[in-house]
Design an enzyme around this catalytic site. Structure first.
Site, PDB file in Angstrom:
ATOM      1  N   ASP A  47      -3.507   6.331  -2.007  1.00  0.00           N
ATOM      2  CA  ASP A  47      -3.446   6.662  -0.596  1.00  0.00           C
ATOM      3  C   ASP A  47      -1.969   6.727  -0.209  1.00  0.00           C
ATOM      4  OD1 ASP A  47      -4.460   7.055   2.041  1.00  0.00           O
ATOM      5  OD2 ASP A  47      -4.000   4.970   2.495  1.00  0.00           O
ATOM      6  N   ASP A  49      -0.382   5.986   3.537  1.00  0.00           N
ATOM      7  CA  ASP A  49       0.092   4.967   4.466  1.00  0.00           C
ATOM      8  C   ASP A  49      -0.165   3.559   3.941  1.00  0.00           C
ATOM      9  OD1 ASP A  49       0.977   6.796   6.421  1.00  0.00           O
ATOM     10  OD2 ASP A  49      -1.071   7.063   7.139  1.00  0.00           O
TER      11      ASP A  49
END
Length: 474
Positions: A47, A49
Site C-alpha cells: 500500500d 499511505d
C-alpha cells in the site's frame, strides 16, 4: 499478614525486574500472528499511505484545520469553532464512536467498553452514566460497526482504523465540546456525517526515508503497489518505477477487492487516461482502478506466494487474507512508541506488581475467614487503583492501542485475525533474510495452563505463609 506480603513482594520484584528489563523488546522486530516463511514468498505488494509513505507531524494539524474551516464555511457551523486547535495526543487509533450518542470510546475484543475511556466532547463520561446508557458495559453485535468498521445498515458504532482518522476523531470531540459548552441543541448524526465529509480533504507532507529504496531494491523481483508519482519521486527517487513490476493508482480499496466491474485503465506520464483494453500489466506503466479479479487473471499471482503490506487492517488486508489466501503484513507505526514505553523500568515495575497482586487475589479468594477476606479486599483496592496507571502511561484518555486493562482491544483482535505478521515500519524487513520464517509465540490457552510449568503471575512464587493467613484469634 500485610508486613509478610510487602516484604515478599519487594524482595521478589527486586529480583524479577532486572531479568524482565534484560529481555526488553526490540522495536524493529517483526511479530507473527501466524507462521510464515519468506522462503515461500514470490511476490511483494505494498500500500502507499503509512506503508511506503510516512508524513510529517504537521499533516494531522493541517487536516484538522482544513476540516474545521470547511465546517464553518460550507456547513455554516459556528465561528467560535476556530478557537479549537488540533490536540496531537488526544485520540488513538482503533476507537469506536457511537454516532447517535456522540461518544468516543475504546472497546475490547469481547465487545466490552473500557470504563474510563468514554468521552463526550473533550471530557470523560462518569462510569455510572456509561453503565446506565448501555445497560452495562457490553455492546451487542448488531450495534457494532460493520465488517470494515463503518457505521451503516443499522450499526450505530463507527470504528476509526485509519491513521488519518486521528484528526477526524479530535474534530468530532471539539465540535461536541463546543455545542455542550454553549448549550446548543444539535443532531449527532448530522455532525458525524459533516465532519466525515470535511475531513476527507487530505494534503500531503512527505517524510523522506533513505532505507526505503534499499528495501525495494532488495525485494526487486515481483513487486506491485498503489501509489502517487510525486510522492514516490520525493521519497525514493525519479527512477522509482524501475523498482516495481506493477503500479496501480486510485485503486479504490476495499471495493478493488470485491467489485468486478471496474477494468484497468492505463495512465500516461501527464495523467491522461487511455481507452485501450488492457491485456497485460506491463512494468514501467501506471494503471488506474481495476479490480483484484482482473489483476489475478492478468498476473497469475495467487495464494500464499503473495505477501501484501498495508496499514489499514480492514481496507488493505481483510479481503486478501479471507477471500484470496494472500499472506498479509500490517504496518503499525504506533508499535514503536508503545514498545519503548513497555521497555521502561516504570512500566516493568507496574506490570510485575499488578500481576503479583492479581495472582495473590486469585489464590487467596478461596479463604473466607474475616482476616483473609480483609487482606484480599485490600489487594483488590490496590489493584483497582493501579490499573488506570497502566492506561495513562500510554495515553491519558484512551490508553494502549493494543490492550484494555488486561484484555486485547477490538483493534488487536482484528489485527491478529487479518495480519500474518505486523511491524512498526516496512524497513523492519531489512533485519531479516529471504529464508527467514516468522513463528508466533506459543502462549498457553486458559485450559492448557496445567501442562505448562507452574508459576504465579510474573514468575513469582507465593510463599507458604501467604497461602492461608491466620485469623487474629489464632
Amino acid at each position: 499478614m500485610n508486613l509478610h506480603y510487602l516484604l515478599w513482594c519487594q524482595v521478589n520484584l527486586s529480583h524479577i525486574v532486572p531479568s524482565i528489563s534484560a529481555n526488553s523488546v526490540n522495536p524493529n522486530t517483526i511479530f507473527a500472528n501466524n507462521e510464515m516463511s519468506l522462503r515461500d514468498t514470490e511476490i511483494y505488494g505494498f500500500d502507499y499511505d503509512y506503508t511506503l509513505a510516512f508524513y510529517s507531524s504537521h499533516l494531522h494539524t493541517m487536516i484538522f484545520n482544513i476540516a474545521r474551516d470547511i465546517l464553518i464555511t460550507n456547513h455554516r457551523y459556528p465561528e467560535g469553532l476556530r478557537k479549537y486547535e488540533y490536540i496531537p495526543n488526544f485520540a488513538v487509533r482503533g476507537l469506536h464512536y457511537d454516532v447517535q450518542k456522540a461518544l468516543l470510546m475504546k472497546i475490547d475484543a469481547f465487545h466490552y467498553i473500557q470504563l474510563g475511556t468514554v468521552y463526550r466532547g473533550l471530557h470523560p463520561v462518569p462510569d455510572e452514566e456509561v453503565i446506565a446508557m448501555y445497560e452495562g458495559c457490553h455492546v451487542p453485535l448488531e450495534n457494532m460497526s460493520d465488517f470494515y468498521g463503518k457505521s451503516s445498515h443499522g450499526h450505530t458504532m463507527k470504528q476509526f482504523m485509519d491513521i488519518f482518522s486521528l484528526p477526524e476523531m479530535t474534530l468530532l470531540s471539539c465540535v461536541n465540546d463546543f455545542f455542550m459548552r454553549h448549550n446548543i441543541d444539535y443532531e449527532p448524526v448530522h455532525l458525524y456525517k459533516d465532519v466525515k465529509v470535511s475531513a476527507f480533504v487530505i494534503s500531503l507532507a512527505f517524510v523522506q526515508d533513505s532505507s526505503l529504496k534499499m528495501l525495494l531494491m532488495r525485494y526487486l523481483s515481483g513487486i506491485f503497489l498503489s501509489l502517487r508519482d510525486r510522492g514516490m519521486s520525493y521519497i525514493v527517487g525519479k527512477d522509482w518505477r524501475d523498482l516495481f513490476d506493477v503500479v496501480i493508482v486510485q485503486a479504490d480499496k476495499p471495493s478493488f477487492f470485491n467489485d468486478r466491474r471496474k477494468p484497468f485503465r492505463r495512465v500516461t506520464d501527464k495523467g491522461a487516461l487511455l481507452w485501450d483494453r488492457i491485456h497485460k500489466l506491463e512494468k514501467g506503466q501506471i494503471y488506474k482502478q481495476g479490480n483484484l479479479y482482473e489483476f489475478l487473471r492478468l498476473t497469475g499471482w495467487r495464494g500464499s506466494k503473495v505477501l501484501y503490506f498495508g496499514d489499514h487492517i480492514y481496507s488493505d488486508l481483510a479481503d486478501l487474507t479471507l477471500k484470496h489466501g494472500w499472506r498479509t503484513g500490517a504496518i503499525i507505526p504506533e508499535l514503536r512508541k508503545e514498545i519503548k514505553i513497555m521497555n521502561t523500568e516504570q512500566y516493568v515495575h507496574m506490570m510485575a506488581w499488578l500481576k503479583a497482586l492479581t495472582g495473590l487475589i486469585e489464590q487467596m479468594q478461596v479463604h473466607r475467614d474475616p482476616a483473609s477476606q480483609a487482606v484480599v479486599e485490600e489487594w483488590i483496592r490496590e489493584r483497582d487503583a493501579m490499573r488506570p496507571q497502566t492506561k495513562d502511561i500510554f495515553n491519558t484518555q484512551f490508553g494502549s492501542l493494543f490492550r484494555t486493562y488486561h484484555n486485547p482491544t477490538y483493534f488487536s483482535r482484528r489485527l491478529s485475525r487479518f495480519a500474518d505478521i505486523y511491524m512498526a515500519s516496512i524497513s523492519c524487513l531489512l533485519n531479516y533474510d529471504f529464508q527467514h520464517t516468522f513463528f508466533p509465540r506459543r502462549t498457553p490457552l486458559q485450559h492448557e495452563s496445567p501442562f505448562w510449568p507452574e508459576h504465579s503471575p510474573a514468575g513469582l512464587s507465593v510463599p507458604s505463609q501467604l497461602h492461608r493467613p491466620k485469623a487474629e484469634s489464632d
